[in-house]
Design an enzyme around this catalytic site. Structure first.
Site, short mmCIF file in Angstrom:
data_model
loop_
_atom_site.label_atom_id
_atom_site.label_comp_id
_atom_site.label_asym_id
_atom_site.label_seq_id
_atom_site.Cartn_x
_atom_site.Cartn_y
_atom_site.Cartn_z
N HIS A 108 0.86 -1.19 0.00
CA HIS A 108 0.00 0.00 0.00
C HIS A 108 0.89 1.23 0.00
O HIS A 108 1.84 1.31 0.78
CB HIS A 108 -0.89 -0.02 1.25
N ARG A 162 -6.66 10.03 0.21
CA ARG A 162 -6.40 10.52 -1.16
C ARG A 162 -7.69 10.69 -1.95
O ARG A 162 -7.82 11.61 -2.76
CB ARG A 162 -5.45 9.55 -1.88
#
Lengths: 224, 536
Positions: free
Chosen positions: B318, B338
């Site tokens: 990740h 994000r």
């Protein structure tokens, strides 16, 4: 030279690097954890921990994985605490004013000592969400308890024997199922798929060659 | 608390923030993505991999830590166990108490089977509990299952098993409906419309969430439902090996009480492996966002019994794990940060990548920024770059962070970092095993009759990279599938005499091959104890 801290696990003294968490300090000291260790990132409530600094009487209630060691820390872990689990069929019960009283009558024995709130490892206002449950305000109870990780320290401290995490859980399920409106577009889409309305489109997509898929993927529009 | 040099670098982020607001860094072309993956993603390197030397995947590549497990002896080697003894008998035995195991148990129960879940720690101790960002499903008018298919197939480098991916996307909306009906508190508009957001490599706003506790909320509801239905759950009880019958069908498992060491023999008509991932194996030396129990147990057990793995050579790093403070090193910073608009920013204050590239690409770009461009910030644990979270409240209004990512806010505030005003220092963390045991569309393994697999232990649903929100979906879709089909099969199957002969065969092959390791597997838990002189 690494800065060290003096800590006490089960009353026994260890010197550990002071940048460790309580959990990693226990491992540094030699504990191979089975109980009292779960997600290690603050979500699962496995590592409920109570500590006090030597010479001070205040107790602190934390998750071992989320808390840095401190010099003079005397640590007790609470890897398991029995909650009074009630079983129910969520499809049969309803979000009535009485539902909490029916499953958790002990909430009315709350003496407002606020021990639950003071002992919450997530700093939630636990007594407040129990108060919401008492007055049948399920939605408020649900939101106020939403960040609960069910570490169980509140239940261990409660003189009325309340299983607070389970009260919040039922309030949340009733809120999610009955009080917040059902998602109609989700139901409709699931029904359309079941009726085969998307079969042709997905078949067509799957029949494409990898090159065609690549082209389609690389040129697809992205919703803003 | 950030260190003084970090605070200096934050000034560079602050200096460019106002100018960046409302802009979007360009998306990378397919060629640019491939180039950065080739150079910086661990999957595309030979380092950290070995060749599997035994069993169905012989000759293929796997992370060396996984190879070591596959090349090791069973914990049962040399033990004399009376398999005719029965400590536990059930129709459907589910190994693993996470989201997939719980979903399977609920459906198997409703299909009329007697169900038992065994889990080596507590019910709900699983990566499911830690999924923060959300769950995908194409349930809006702007979206469709075929669009979901396209995103996932492309994002997974066109390697997903098409029939598995079809099931995932086609049953997505019904999975959300099922969870909604069980009382999961999804983020909704007042009229019940689901609030959905974008994600890396996702072309529609398709990600459903419960603040940033999506997995926790789903897991605690499923766990409560399992309890409410009266399904047997045996906690602190690990499966060590599968039991087969003389015709090679799955017929149960050898279990061990984690607290007492006692062995138990469980007999079942069908078995579902739902043991999850492998983050705690720390492939390629990465920290991990995973649960303490993520040690690839199911892969090892199934492999010894003859099931093959698929895409065991690909893992998801990740892009955004916590780089600092050190106490949180490797903890997940949800992709939702994000999705909500936070940009990835280097030491010079530059936005160096579009925030919503797929995870593998974003990870490779972050590694490039730190190790090739030398535009990372040094930390006591290594390097990091900034994730500019204060942008979120600037874009969506004050209070958005508090409302949408309260878990993230709390975790960092605990270390005196307020992500509403300070960016988050991140570095990639091992998040997900893209590969696992190969299954057929209905959830069973082709190699071993009566054996099903669901959840992260499966390989092939996502191909060689997984999109945000597709794992929470796959545990529900394939958990339910496995549960229904395992219950159905349990009604008609006839189980013969129990045996663990396959363990002996595997042991003999290991000896012939001359492979030796210092471990017995499955390892069940990682060894984080400093004092290595201690008996394990």
């Amino acid at each position: 030279m690494q800065e060290m801290a003096n800590v006490y696990f089960d009353g026994k003294h260890y010197t550990v690097p002071s940048d460790l968490t309580i959990m990693t300090a226990m491992e540094y000291a030699g504990y191979a954890l089975i109980k009292g260790c779960g997600c290690r990132h603050g979500f699962c409530g496995a590592c409920a921990t109570i500590y006090r600094i030597a010479g001070k009487n205040a107790l602190h209630f934390v998750l071992a994985c989320q808390t840095q060691v401190e010099d003079g820390m005397h640590v007790a872990t609470l890897p398991f605490f029995p909650l009074d689990k009630k079983t129910y069929n969520i499809g049969e019960i309803r979000p009535t004013d009485q539902v909490m009283a029916e499953f958790f009558p002990e909430i009315f024995a709350c003496v407002a000592c606020n021990s639950c709130t003071k002992s919450c490892s997530r700093s939630l206002n636990v007594m407040q969400y129990i108060a919401y449950a008492k007055r049948g305000d399920l939605e408020q109870c649900a939101h106020a308890s939403f960040d609960c990780v069910a570490c169980g320290i509140c239940a261990a401290r409660c003189p009325a024997g309340i299983s607070h995490p389970l009260v919040g859980l039922l309030a949340r399920r009733l809120t999610g199922k009955y009080i917040m409106p059902e998602s109609q577009h989700t139901k409709a889409r699931a029904a359309d798929i079941a009726e085969g309305k998307f079969d042709a489109a997905i078949d067509e997509m799957m029949a494409k060659s990898i090159d065609e898929m690549r082209e389609l993927y690389n040129t697809r529009d992205i919703e803003k | 608390m950030y260190l003084p040099h970090m605070l200096d670098f934050i000034k560079n982020v602050e200096a460019t923030r106002a100018a960046r607001l409302g802009t979007e860094p360009p998306r990378m072309t397919a060629e640019e993505k491939q180039a950065v993956l080739n150079e910086f993603h661990p999957d595309y390197s030979d380092n950290g991999f070995d060749t599997i030397k035994i069993g169905p995947n012989t000759g293929q590549k796997a992370p060396k830590e996984l190879c070591e497990l596959l090349h090791s002896h069973s914990k049962l080697t040399g033990l004399t166990l009376d398999l005719t003894r029965t400590d536990l008998e059930t129709d459907v035995l589910i190994i693993g108490g996470g989201g997939a195991g719980a979903a399977a148990a609920i459906e198997a129960h409703h299909a009329g089977a007697n169900v038992t879940i065994v889990t080596k720690l507590r019910m709900g101790d699983a990566n499911s509990m830690m999924a923060e960002g959300g769950v995908q499903a194409a349930n809006k008018d702007t979206d469709s299952p075929q669009q979901h298919y396209l995103d996932a197939f492309g994002g997974g480098h066109f390697a997903a098993k098409p029939e598995l991916l079809r099931r995932l996307v086609m049953e997505g909306p019904d999975a959300i409906r099922w969870l909604d009906d069980l009382g999961v508190m999804f983020d909704k508009h007042p009229d019940g419309t689901m609030i959905t957001t974008p994600g890396g490599g996702i072309s529609r706003k398709r990600v459903h969430a419960c603040a940033d506790y999506t997995g926790a909320e789903i897991m605690r509801v499923l766990r409560d439902e399992v309890a409410g239905l009266g399904i047997d759950v045996i906690e602190y009880t690990a499966a060590l090996e599968l039991i087969l019958d003389e015709s090679g069908q799955a017929a149960g498992a050898v279990l061990m009480n984690m607290l007492t060491g006692q062995y138990l023999i469980a007999r079942a008509k069908t078995v579902i492996i739902a043991t999850g991932g492998a983050g705690r194996m720390h492939y390629h030396g990465f920290p991990t966002s995973n649960h303490y129990g993520a040690t690839a147990d199911g892969l090892v057990m199934a492999y010894r019994a003859g099931a093959n793995l698929l895409y065991q050579d690909t893992i998801q790093i990740h892009p955004t794990g916590v780089a600092h403070p050190v106490q949180l090193f490797g903890a997940l910073v949800t992709e939702k940060v994000r999705s909500l608009g936070a940009m990835l920013i280097n030491a010079e204050g530059e936005a160096f990548v579009h925030p919503l590239e797929t995870r593998d690409v974003a990870c490779a770009v972050v590694l490039r920024e730190c190790h090739a461009h030398n535009k990372g910030i040094t930390t006591p644990s290594g390097h990091g770059v900034w994730l500019d979270s204060p942008l979120i409240d600037m874009i969506h209004g004050p209070g958005t962070i508090q409302r949408s990512i309260p878990g993230m806010l709390r975790m960092m505030l605990n270390y005196d970092i307020d992500i509403r005003t300070s960016p988050i220092l991140i570095y990639p963390t091992f998040h997900y095993q893209n590969g696992g045991i190969e299954i057929e569309t209905d959830g069973y393994t082709a190699a071993i009759p009566n054996l099903f697999v669901a959840g992260e232990a499966v390989g092939g649903i996502h191909g060689r990279n997984r999109l945000m929100g597709n794992s929470m979906l796959d545990i529900i879709v394939f958990g339910r599938t496995a549960g229904k089909n395992a219950a159905k099969l349990a009604k008609s199957t006839a189980i013969g005499r129990p045996t663990i002969g396959h363990i002996n065969t595997y042991t003999e092959k290991l000896n012939e091959t001359g492979l030796t390791t210092n471990i017995l597997s499955p390892i069940l838990l990682p060894n984080y104890v400093r004092n290595v002189n201690k008996q394990k």
